[in-house]
Structure formats: C-alpha cells, structure tokens
Design a protein around this motif. Structure first.
Motif, mmCIF file in Angstrom:
data_model
loop_
_atom_site.group_PDB
_atom_site.id
_atom_site.type_symbol
_atom_site.label_atom_id
_atom_site.label_comp_id
_atom_site.label_asym_id
_atom_site.label_seq_id
_atom_site.Cartn_x
_atom_site.Cartn_y
_atom_site.Cartn_z
ATOM 1 N N LEU A 1 -33.278 -41.813 6.546
ATOM 2 C CA LEU A 1 -32.478 -42.181 7.601
ATOM 3 C C LEU A 1 -31.588 -43.349 7.289
ATOM 4 N N ILE B 1 -37.096 -29.081 10.918
ATOM 5 C CA ILE B 1 -36.809 -30.249 10.333
ATOM 6 C C ILE B 1 -38.160 -30.657 9.963
ATOM 7 N N GLY C 1 -40.069 -33.622 8.383
ATOM 8 C CA GLY C 1 -40.456 -35.587 7.648
ATOM 9 C C GLY C 1 -41.499 -34.903 6.020
ATOM 10 N N LEU D 1 -36.347 -40.727 15.486
ATOM 11 C CA LEU D 1 -36.323 -39.193 14.751
ATOM 12 C C LEU D 1 -38.100 -39.977 13.048
ATOM 13 N N PHE D 2 -37.741 -41.315 12.950
ATOM 14 C CA PHE D 2 -38.233 -41.844 11.882
ATOM 15 C C PHE D 2 -39.296 -41.707 11.844
ATOM 16 N N LEU E 1 -40.956 -38.190 12.217
ATOM 17 C CA LEU E 1 -41.472 -37.263 11.453
ATOM 18 C C LEU E 1 -41.004 -38.011 10.245
ATOM 19 N N ILE E 2 -40.990 -38.791 9.203
ATOM 20 C CA ILE E 2 -41.142 -39.242 8.231
ATOM 21 C C ILE E 2 -42.838 -40.012 7.979
ATOM 22 N N VAL E 3 -42.873 -40.929 9.024
ATOM 23 C CA VAL E 3 -43.482 -41.768 9.171
ATOM 24 C C VAL E 3 -45.218 -40.708 9.460
ATOM 25 N N ARG E 4 -45.089 -39.475 10.113
ATOM 26 C CA ARG E 4 -46.285 -38.760 10.660
ATOM 27 C C ARG E 4 -45.814 -37.840 9.202
ATOM 28 N N ARG E 5 -44.488 -37.441 8.594
ATOM 29 C CA ARG E 5 -44.823 -36.433 8.032
ATOM 30 C C ARG E 5 -44.926 -34.691 8.768
ATOM 31 N N ALA E 6 -43.850 -35.186 10.139
ATOM 32 C CA ALA E 6 -43.789 -34.527 10.887
ATOM 33 C C ALA E 6 -42.891 -32.903 11.183
ATOM 34 N N SER E 7 -43.047 -32.088 11.887
ATOM 35 C CA SER E 7 -42.224 -31.192 12.202
ATOM 36 C C SER E 7 -41.559 -30.507 13.139
ATOM 37 N N ILE E 8 -40.780 -30.513 13.077
ATOM 38 C CA ILE E 8 -39.452 -29.473 14.545
ATOM 39 C C ILE E 8 -39.539 -28.548 13.678
ATOM 40 N N GLN E 9 -39.457 -27.461 14.474
ATOM 41 C CA GLN E 9 -39.162 -25.779 14.644
ATOM 42 C C GLN E 9 -38.572 -25.375 15.520
#
Lengths: 344, 344
Positions: free
Chosen positions: A257, A283, A285, B273-274, B276-284
C-alpha cells in the motif's frame, strides 16, 4: 582470512538516527564506524556487495507493530542484498560463497548464518546468474510477484488482470506473469515513460497513467467486463477505483500500500468496501515468507522466463556505500527506473 | 378461489415515494391501493402473511449498482417473507401452500413462480415449523450466518471468533454456530441488554458493548492471542478496531456494513488495511445466493440446533400492513429486539 580482510578494518554503517514523521529524508540516517565484527564459533563474516531497496522498508523505520520488528534507533537499517563470505567458522559456508538474505546498511555483516537458513536466513546463490537479475526479477520482489499473482490472485486464461505499481519491481513481474498465463493485463503506473515501457517492453495490453488520467474512467473503458484479479501495490484512491470495477468473484492480492507509507497520519481507507459484498470479492494480504516452499519452483520459472525474454525488467543501479540513504529515497520520489539496487 | 378472495378486492401497497438522502424515514414511502392482480396461465396469487426486514434493504432504495437492482420509484418496496397461495394456475402450487421468497410490501403478490424457483424464487416451507423460527434463525439471515461462518470464516475448534452486530438476526446465529463448533466467541453489540442476552441466552464467552466501552481496548483484553475469524456486519470504526487485533492468517467474512447504510455520503474505510498484510489476513464478501447448494444442509443443522436449544433467538413481531414502514425503521434506531418481523 582468505580475502585478506583484517579485524582491524572498520565497518561503516548507516544507522537509523530518528524516526521520520511523514516523508523519510537523509537526515533520518547517520553514518557510524565500528570495528569489523570478530566471529565466534559457528559464525560467518560477509562483505556486503549489493543492497536492494523496497518501499516496504519505510515501514520498518516506524515504531509500530508490523510483520517485522522495527529497526531500533542507533542500529543499522536493514535491506535485502548479497554478501560475499570473507571468513567462516561454519563448514556450510566457504570464503568466496555469495549469499542472498537480509543484510544491513553496512559494509560487513556477521552471525550464525546456519541457524537462520531454515526460516528467513541466507541462501547461497548460483554464480552463473547476473547479480542484477538475482536481485531484480529473481529476488524477493520477483518471487513475491510470482506467489502473489499465481497462488493468491489465481488468474485463469482470459481473465482481466489489473496491476497497480505496474512499472515497479514487483508489479512489473506480476503483470508479465499474468500475460504469460494468457490474461488480458492492464497496468497502472505514474508517467508516460513508465506506461510506454509497460506497453512496449513488458508487452501488456493497456497502461493507465494515473498522473494524467482519471483512473476510474480508464478502468471502465479498459475493463468493461470487470476486473477478475487485482494485484495491489498502491492503495489509496487507486484501490477505491478498482473496487468500483470488480467482476463477480474477483480476487485482490494485497501486496503493498505504498501510497500511504510516508504518511505521518494513516489515511482513510476505501469508501466502497461494500463492493466486496456486491461482487463477492476477496482481499488477501500476502508476504513471501508464507510461501517459502514455493520458492524453488518460482525461481526456476522466473529464471526461464527472464532468460527467454518473456519477462522484461529494469534495474536502477547506484554505486557506493555513501549513497545508500539517497538511493533509498529514490523509491519515494519515483526517481528510480526499475528495481532499485546499489553496488558497494 | 378457495379462500374466498375476490378479484374486486383491493391490494394495498407501500411504494417507494422518493430516494432517501441519509437516514431513511416514513416519508420515503407512500400508500397506494391497486386491484388484486388477475393471474394468467401458469401464474399464482399469494396473500402475504409475514414480512421480514433486514438492514441491507436500505441499500435497495438507492439508485446505484448493487447486488440487486434498486427498487424503482413508484414501485412497492421488497422484503423477504411468507405468502399463502390463494389461487393458482400452476400445478406446482395449491391453495393453502405457504411459500418463502422475496415478497413486496403488499397484501398480495402474483406471478409465474415456477420460473423463479430455480434461482432465487419461492420455495414451499414445512408446515410443522413455527413461522417465527422459519423467518428467524431458519430464514435467510440464519442461512447467511451459517455459510458465512462455516464456509467463509472456517473456524477451527479453539479459535477466537469475533462477531459484530452480534445480537442481530445474522450475528447472533453466526456467534452461536462458532460456539457450537468449539470456538471462543466474543460478540460486539450496542447496549447492556443486548450484551446480557449474548452472555446469558446465546451463551458466548464475552460481550463488548460498543456504546459504553472502547472496542479496541476491550478486544485487546478479550482476544490476547488475536482474532482468528471475524464475522463482520457493521464496518466503520468497529472494523478498524478488529483489523488492529487480527491473528496471523485471520479470515474476515464480510456479511454487511450496516454502520454506513444510512450515510448520504459514503464514509471513509479503515485506515489500517495494511494489517491485512502484517497478519496475512483476508476479507471475503459474501451473499447467500452463492451458497444455494448448501441450503438444505444448513436448514437441517439450524433446525436441529434451534430445536435442541443450542441456538437461542429472538424475534420482534410487529403487526399490521399499515405499520410496515415504521417497522422497517426500527432496524436503524436499534429499537428491534431480535429479528424484525411483521405479521399481516
């Protein structure tokens, strides 16, 4: 010591002098000289030969929880790179070996490298591959592009794939992988030169110059059936524009980002997350660390594609230890033309 | 006609009179009387007996692209509900049958129902299940909770699961399914009464009252190892607080974003939203429509759990055709206590 290094030699380092508020500047770093470290049992000493710079390194300078610990004040900054072994008390490394791994902004690095190889440590690199290729499309940005596009984005032939930061080190590889896999590829980048490179050298289908055009309108024009896969490096208004143009079941691989990395205050996110429901989109990450088992195959594929000319790449090679901070800053002014490297 | 309906009878309807700007109000609707429709070959006439109200219906009033077409000005509003067949030219439906499907804010609905059954149409419902249960935990909100939690959230026993809107029709079922599956469940809801119900009746582990406490601080206290699964109904600052407390590999099932449904201007999204990268998480993002093949199993499981008392539920039953608009508005003032229904 085989290469004639002396323990009386000095090890110059660039330390993190203060935590930047907003845009990073050269004054955030400070030069120091320390003795070249003595190595103990099982330890290795390497001379740093190349450093590689990525926008995400900006986040390591902030004192907040992230995917790696922040760099401490007074400690050298970190960067991935190549080092040449100059002394070794570890039978796994011999003087002359070249290793890839997380270096620091220093002339020398040392430590117990074998203990680190299992996870995120140093791996020996082939000697018959150009260094610029190793640190460019075959480096961590290229490998991240590979797993992000193929394992997270999962494009099918014929899909419409959009990549932001498409002329960057990660985005350009991601976009070309999608092209190789038979997708229609639209890249978003800043400036006519980058867009021309995307069309002529990277040979993707469309390039959107976010500096001179309305990204939302251009996405509607170039992706009339919606975006099936979005490889996201940028965030901000670009993410918002793509969210408004998703196809049903779209996958967003969230790699970076960068638009917010230098903000002193975190900027608001997209106003239209509801589009994820409308389009039943996701989305995800991602970090390369979670895909280490994929690296051998990714490396082999990328090497083959790059060698065959199917993936074009550009590296921007600066020179000299003293230029490390200003080279890093090139990432945030857009001065770099291709993957930002520095040879010591 | 078996039930003595006459084609001279009048069919009262609540029409969408204007598109609301911001918070919906009763003045956005207008009462009309039209003739009860004559049915043609293959068509069925039903008398609407129950209507069910969901926050997402607010979005159908706006003239913008969404997962369903907007309600047109001058047309009756839509709502899921139950109708009793009063006349039928389709052998698949007999007078007295009760069907579930998308009704309108009308006393009568008609059309070629068989043509609709394949997709999102009317399905006959069992007569031995209480209507409140059919439209509550066994209705579309309960079924959405089931697939959203199990197919999208995919919790493992021992996971920490957070549900926003946890006392609502969808959230309360989602939270209890996670409890049944052996998870630690934290619910976020507004007000002491809802939180008490969550702890005492829904028997989840923790309840956070967003009206009287700092959600971020309470999440840190109640989820020290991070949030593995987040079932999201709300958005806004709640989403931001949860993003700051994700566990590695967290899954966010995005079911709704009710906090923004009445905003005249779309509100900014989460600033973090970053994470999501730190935690390698997803939103669906999810809609029940994509899981229609799961409905029979979901319905059977939910019916068993509700009947056995493993899933508690509350319905708020209002009465009378004339009260349809004010009943819908209860969803946005928090006046409803449980799934909002209306019996005609």
């Amino acid at each position: 010591m085989a290469t004639g290094e002396s323990s009386a030699a000095r090890n110059r380092q660039w330390l993190l002098a203060r935590r930047p508020s907003g845009m990073v500047s050269e004054a955030d770093f400070e030069l120091a000289e320390r003795p070249v470290p003595e190595i103990g049992p099982g330890e290795v000493l390497g001379r740093v030969r190349w450093l590689s710079f990525e926008p995400a390194m900006r986040g390591w300078m902030d004192d907040r929880e992230s995917y790696v610990a922040p760099v401490e004040l007074g400690e050298p900054m970190r960067a991935p790179g190549l080092a040449e072994v100059v002394a070794s008390n570890d039978p796994a490394y011999a003087p002359g070996d070249v290793v890839f791994g997380m270096m620091s902004w220093s002339e020398y690095v040392s430590g117990g490298w074998s203990a680190r190889t299992a996870g995120r440590g140093y791996r020996r690199v082939p000697t018959d591959v150009p260094r610029e290729m190793l640190l460019g499309p075959l480096g961590s940005t290229g490998l991240t592009a590979y797993v992000g596009m193929l394992d997270v984005g999962r494009p099918e032939p014929g899909d419409t794939v959009v990549v932001s930061g498409a002329a960057g080190a990660t985005g350009s590889v991601a976009a070309q992988i999608a092209r190789i896999k038979g997708c229609r590829v639209v890249g978003i980048a800043g400036g006519a030169a980058k867009c021309r490179w995307l069309l002529e050298e990277a040979r993707i289908d469309e390039a959107i110059d976010y500096k001179s055009s309305d990204v939302g309108r251009r996405l509607r024009e170039t992706c009339p059936d919606g975006v099936d896969v979005y490889f996201e490096n940028v965030g901000g208004s670009t993410l918002e524009a793509v969210l408004d143009n998703l196809a049903l079941g779209a996958r967003i691989a969230l790699c970076g980002l960068i638009s917010g990395y230098n903000d002193a205050e975190a900027q608001p996110g997209p106003r239209n997350l509801f589009q994820l429901i409308v389009r039943r989109a996701s989305i995800q990450g991602l970090l390369l660390w979670d895909f280490l088992d994929r690296v051998p195959e990714a490396f082999a594929d990328l090497r083959r594609w790059v060698t065959a000319g199917e993936i074009a790449y550009r590296v921007d090679v600066q020179e000299g230890f003293e230029n490390i901070p200003c080279t890093f800053l090139r990432l945030f002014t857009g001065a770099n033309e291709g993957k930002q490297l520095l040879r010591l």
